[in-house]
Scaffold this motif. Structure first.
Motif, mmCIF file in Angstrom:
data_model
loop_
_atom_site.group_PDB
_atom_site.id
_atom_site.type_symbol
_atom_site.label_atom_id
_atom_site.label_comp_id
_atom_site.label_asym_id
_atom_site.label_seq_id
_atom_site.Cartn_x
_atom_site.Cartn_y
_atom_site.Cartn_z
ATOM 1 N N THR A 289 5.896 -1.719 -2.922
ATOM 2 C CA THR A 289 4.956 -1.553 -1.820
ATOM 3 C C THR A 289 5.713 -0.988 -0.630
ATOM 4 O O THR A 289 6.750 -1.527 -0.218
ATOM 5 N N TRP A 319 -11.810 6.831 -4.667
ATOM 6 C CA TRP A 319 -11.314 5.604 -4.056
ATOM 7 C C TRP A 319 -12.462 4.604 -3.891
ATOM 8 O O TRP A 319 -13.587 4.980 -3.577
ATOM 9 N N LYS A 377 -9.024 -2.411 2.210
ATOM 10 C CA LYS A 377 -8.255 -2.105 1.010
ATOM 11 C C LYS A 377 -8.939 -0.978 0.264
ATOM 12 O O LYS A 377 -10.165 -0.946 0.157
ATOM 13 N N THR A 379 -8.584 1.205 -3.473
ATOM 14 C CA THR A 379 -7.965 1.285 -4.796
ATOM 15 C C THR A 379 -8.597 2.427 -5.575
ATOM 16 O O THR A 379 -9.740 2.819 -5.323
ATOM 17 N N TRP A 384 -3.430 2.858 -7.911
ATOM 18 C CA TRP A 384 -2.852 2.983 -6.571
ATOM 19 C C TRP A 384 -3.654 2.121 -5.601
ATOM 20 O O TRP A 384 -4.865 1.965 -5.739
ATOM 21 N N GLU A 385 -2.965 1.612 -4.572
ATOM 22 C CA GLU A 385 -3.635 0.741 -3.611
ATOM 23 C C GLU A 385 -3.102 1.012 -2.202
ATOM 24 O O GLU A 385 -1.895 1.214 -2.000
ATOM 25 N N TYR A 386 -4.020 1.057 -1.222
ATOM 26 C CA TYR A 386 -3.656 1.129 0.189
ATOM 27 C C TYR A 386 -4.323 -0.039 0.920
ATOM 28 O O TYR A 386 -5.477 -0.387 0.641
ATOM 29 N N LYS A 387 -3.609 -0.635 1.882
ATOM 30 C CA LYS A 387 -4.184 -1.592 2.808
ATOM 31 C C LYS A 387 -3.982 -1.066 4.223
ATOM 32 O O LYS A 387 -2.963 -0.424 4.517
ATOM 33 N N SER A 397 1.201 0.696 1.134
ATOM 34 C CA SER A 397 0.853 1.443 -0.080
ATOM 35 C C SER A 397 1.607 0.860 -1.257
ATOM 36 O O SER A 397 2.829 0.718 -1.210
#
Length: 813
Positions: A289, A319, A377, A379, A384-387, A397
């Motif tokens: 991350t 997304w 959030k 996804t 892949w993931e973003y906050k 990320s």
């Protein structure tokens, strides 16, 4: 000689704006802004109380031969902007020649109407007399507010072209006293205090701001608002004067002066960003991350932001956006997440367990009960993931474990400045997957033939297929091997070097094969699991194949070798009549074998990726009837392309040759098909190159001509930071080089007017338009006076026009 402030005389005048100059106990003369004072020189005067007195009195017939007034800060004095201090004779006329002979000289102090309450002015006057003696005196003034009136002013602002703005008048706390009078009206005025009658105000770089659209004043509240013209130039300053009207509170002058006035100035400076706010590119290994903050925002007032994922743009790219509630530590709460946009949001801060203060957005329900803090959030299907922290734009990320090297994920973020939805920016956050330590290497253990019953252990040391050299263990934490016991076999490993030691009992049949997995654990936690194969044999010779690799489409050839431990130089292998049989090609690459020599030949399939391999097992049948198995493999390696050097030359046409603006050139590439047509995504190649004034060449060296699947690259150059006022054209190609031409485009200026016509009253007048103007210009009568007209001309944007009126003798003044 002494000086006397002329306040008593001025207090009897009819102009309320005249000052009440008065000396306080500290010797500082107080004066009202927008007024003046006169310091009168007297010969042998009576000594009034509380007035400054010079050391010497002078005789009536003594003449003044020179006067000097000192106001420069280098002499220890100060004079705020707009103040004037000058000598006048006894008739009130300004003294031009300070060296002439005068029997009487006064000093006049003019205070501008926009002077601020509390301003201090300090200066000195030096008088030289005909007898050679001198007098010098220092004076200090301070600005007082008008009695009984609440004073307001405006804070200067900076805005981008096209920005909306609102400026509230700020009260001077010194005048915020119970019983003081509020203004009754605010209006735009010129520098002399006269109300504006024009329809526009022009800034310092010639852009016209339309009153009522670009700049508006609320006459009751004094709030100034509007929108900076789209064509306003960077660095331009608009100064607009505001006249504030009060009811006169002085009973002695109310009849002749029912109102008093105050004057203030608002300055709006047009700014242009040097670069756009952005996120730094993030790079991480699969499973890691990474985080980033917004790299730059402009101006103190733009440091407060509200950020959110652009739901529409991101959902269209796959997304899934979810609003979340978290506690002050950032941990998700059990409360179901939902669209929280309709809940009350309050920007605040929290102190977390690490002791640090973090900005957050707190969410409240309809009863003003705190639900937690806002987070978002995003996804996608690839993992892949973003906050996102909305109050700062801070992002986290997470790269999926399955991400391949070079893969990336982009997400669009909507940023509002000061939570103002009318001032926003949309920028991309990008994260790229980089290789883990396990992906840097291709460790391999060659198959090992072990002589049954040998006293000394047979050793096997790992090699790296990428270099065909001994494996470099600098990034390795340790080596381990499957320690499950197998009767008749003794196997161990050096945990630091990975060297495997093997002994096999005489009881194990010839040709018996045993495979063990070696686990290589790297410092970053990633792992490689590498099989090592042992074959029990009776032969003195140790036949083997060196592992081979090749890029897709390459032919791979591997020939068997043998080493006699007792005679390493022996070259009579294989014995006459030996036969080689390929018994396994694990991935069916179509590998063939020469049965007489054991030479293996194969072509790497085009659909294979670097690191993939096929395991091969060859059975060696000797003339004496014995056999043994020899293991090897063919592995796919990354394709190493030929390279190319690319250059771009900057060509300037027109404009200021001495001061060229900085520009940035970015190199891009795309894979092409067999016909040379671009396919796939356009990729950035490195960072943009900045060409400053005087630099005209950018170079990119040692670039691959093909990708790992041997598709040719098409390289292009684009100007990503252009030059204001110039057009851009790119010519050339990657072989001959690129030329980037910036051509200066001057603004078009049109000048025209109506001819002056004279005629008798009552007669028709025809006035021709003289000059040039662009097609599409329209004309409209916007005002009429008596029988004559004033004609104004409306023109397209960017034209600069002189607005002239037609004068008709006897009708118009």
């Amino acid at each position: 000689m002494n000086y006397e402030s002329d306040y008593a005389k001025l207090a009897n005048g009819n102009e309320l704006d005249s000052p009440f100059g008065e000396q306080n106990q500290d010797g500082v003369i107080t004066i009202t802004r927008g007024s003046h004072d006169v310091l009168r020189i007297q010969a042998n005067p009576a000594q009034p109380e509380a007035l400054p007195t010079l050391i010497a009195n002078i005789a009536d017939d003594t003449k003044l031969t020179h006067i000097s007034i000192f106001t420069d800060s280098k002499d220890g004095y100060q004079l705020p902007a707009g103040w004037r201090v000058y000598a006048i004779d006894q008739s009130g006329a300004e003294i031009i020649d300070p060296t002439a002979d005068y029997y009487g000289v006064d000093i006049r102090v003019d205070v501008p109407p926009y002077a601020n309450t509390g301003d201090i002015a300090a200066f000195a006057a030096e008088i030289t007399y005909s007898d050679g003696t001198k007098d010098i005196q220092t004076f200090r003034y301070t600005v007082n507010p008008r009695p009984s009136y609440i004073e307001y002013s405006y804070k200067d602002i900076m805005r981008y072209a096209g920005d909306k703005y609102t400026v509230n008048p700020e009260v001077n706390p010194l005048t915020q006293v119970a019983g003081y009078v509020e203004p009754i009206k605010r209006e735009f005025s010129d520098e002399a205090g006269n109300l504006l009658t024009a329809a526009t105000i022009t800034d310092s770089k010639g852009t016209e701001w339309t009153i009522g659209t670009d700049i508006i004043i609320d006459g009751e509240t004094g709030v100034i608002s509007g929108k900076v013209p789209d064509g306003a130039l960077s660095g331009a300053v608009l100064e607009v004067n505001v006249r504030t009207t009060y009811d006169n509170q002085d009973a002695a002058t109310q009849g002749t002066n029912p109102h008093v006035y105050d004057y203030k100035t608002l300055r709006i400076t047009v700014i242009t960003p040097v670069t756009q706010p952005d996120y730094a590119l993030l790079y991480g290994k699969p499973g890691e991350t990474k985080n980033a903050d917004i790299s730059i925002l402009y101006g103190e007032e733009y440091k407060t932001v509200f950020a959110k994922f652009d739901r529409q743009a991101n959902e269209a790219k796959g997304w899934t956006i979810v609003d979340q509630l978290v506690d002050k530590e950032g941990t998700n709460l059990d409360t179901p997440s939902a669209d929280l946009s309709n809940y009350k949001r309050v920007a605040t801060t929290v102190q977390r367990s690490d002791g640090r203060i973090y900005p957050v957005v707190e969410i409240f329900d309809q009863n003003d009960v705190s639900l937690g803090y806002l987070s978002q959030k995003a996804t996608n299907a690839d993992g892949w993931e973003y906050k996102l922290n909305p109050s700062t734009g801070y992002i986290m990320s997470t790269i999926p474990e399955t991400a391949k090297v070079g893969e990336n994920a982009s997400i669009q973020i909507h940023i509002e400045y000061n939570n103002d939805p009318n001032r926003f920016t949309k920028i991309l956050a990008d994260t790229y997957a980089i290789e883990k330590d396990a992906e840097k290497y291709e460790p391999n253990y060659p198959a090992l033939v072990v002589t049954r019953g040998a006293t000394d252990a047979t050793l096997s040391t790992p090699i790296d297929l990428t270099t065909q050299q001994a494996f470099d263990n600098k990034d390795v934490q340790n080596f381990t091997i499957d320690n499950t016991a197998v009767p008749g076999w003794e196997i161990s490993i050096d945990n630091a070097t990975g060297q495997v030691s093997v002994k096999v009992d005489q009881s194990i049949p010839v040709g018996t094969k045993l495979t063990k997995d070696v686990t290589i654990t790297y410092n970053d936690g990633s792992k490689d699991i590498v099989p090592v194969t042992f074959v029990a044999n009776e032969q003195i010779l140790n036949p083997n194949y060196a592992p081979k690799d090749g890029a897709v489409g390459d032919e791979i050839i591997s020939e068997i070798i043998a080493i006699d431990p007792n005679n390493p130089t022996k070259q009579d292998y294989p014995p006459q009549g030996t036969k080689f049989i390929l018994v396994s090609d694990s991935e069916n690459w179509g590998v063939t074998i020469d049965e007489a020599t054991g030479k293996l030949t194969g072509t790497v399939p085009l659909d294979k990726k670097p690191g993939e391999k096929t395991d091969l097992i060859v059975r060696v049948d000797y003339p004496d009837g014995t056999s043994e198995l020899v293991a090897t493999s063919f592995t796919v390696k990354a394709f190493t392309s030929e390279t190319i050097d690319i250059s771009a030359v900057k060509n300037w046409v027109g404009g200021d040759t001495a001061n060229r603006p900085d520009i940035q050139l970015q190199l891009f590439r795309q894979a092409t098909d067999d016909q040379g047509t671009p396919i796939g995504n356009k990729e950035f190649v490195g960072e943009a190159k900045t060409l400053t004034n005087g630099n005209t060449t950018a170079e990119w060296t040692s670039l691959p001509k093909q990708n790992e699947t041997k598709q040719n690259y098409l390289y292009t150059v684009e100007e990503v930071q252009g030059a204001e006022g110039y057009t851009t054209a790119v010519t050339g190609d990657q072989t001959s080089g690129f030329t980037v031409t910036n051509t200066f485009v001057p603004e078009e200026t049109y000048e025209f007017y109506y001819e002056m016509k004279t005629t008798a009253p009552g007669s028709d007048v025809v006035s021709d338009l003289v000059g040039t103007y662009p097609d599409g210009t329209t004309f409209e009568i916007v005002n009429s006076m008596l029988n004559g007209t004033i004609q104004l001309i409306k023109t397209p944007v960017k034209s600069q026009v002189k607005h002239l009126k037609t004068e008709i003798p006897g009708i118009l003044p």
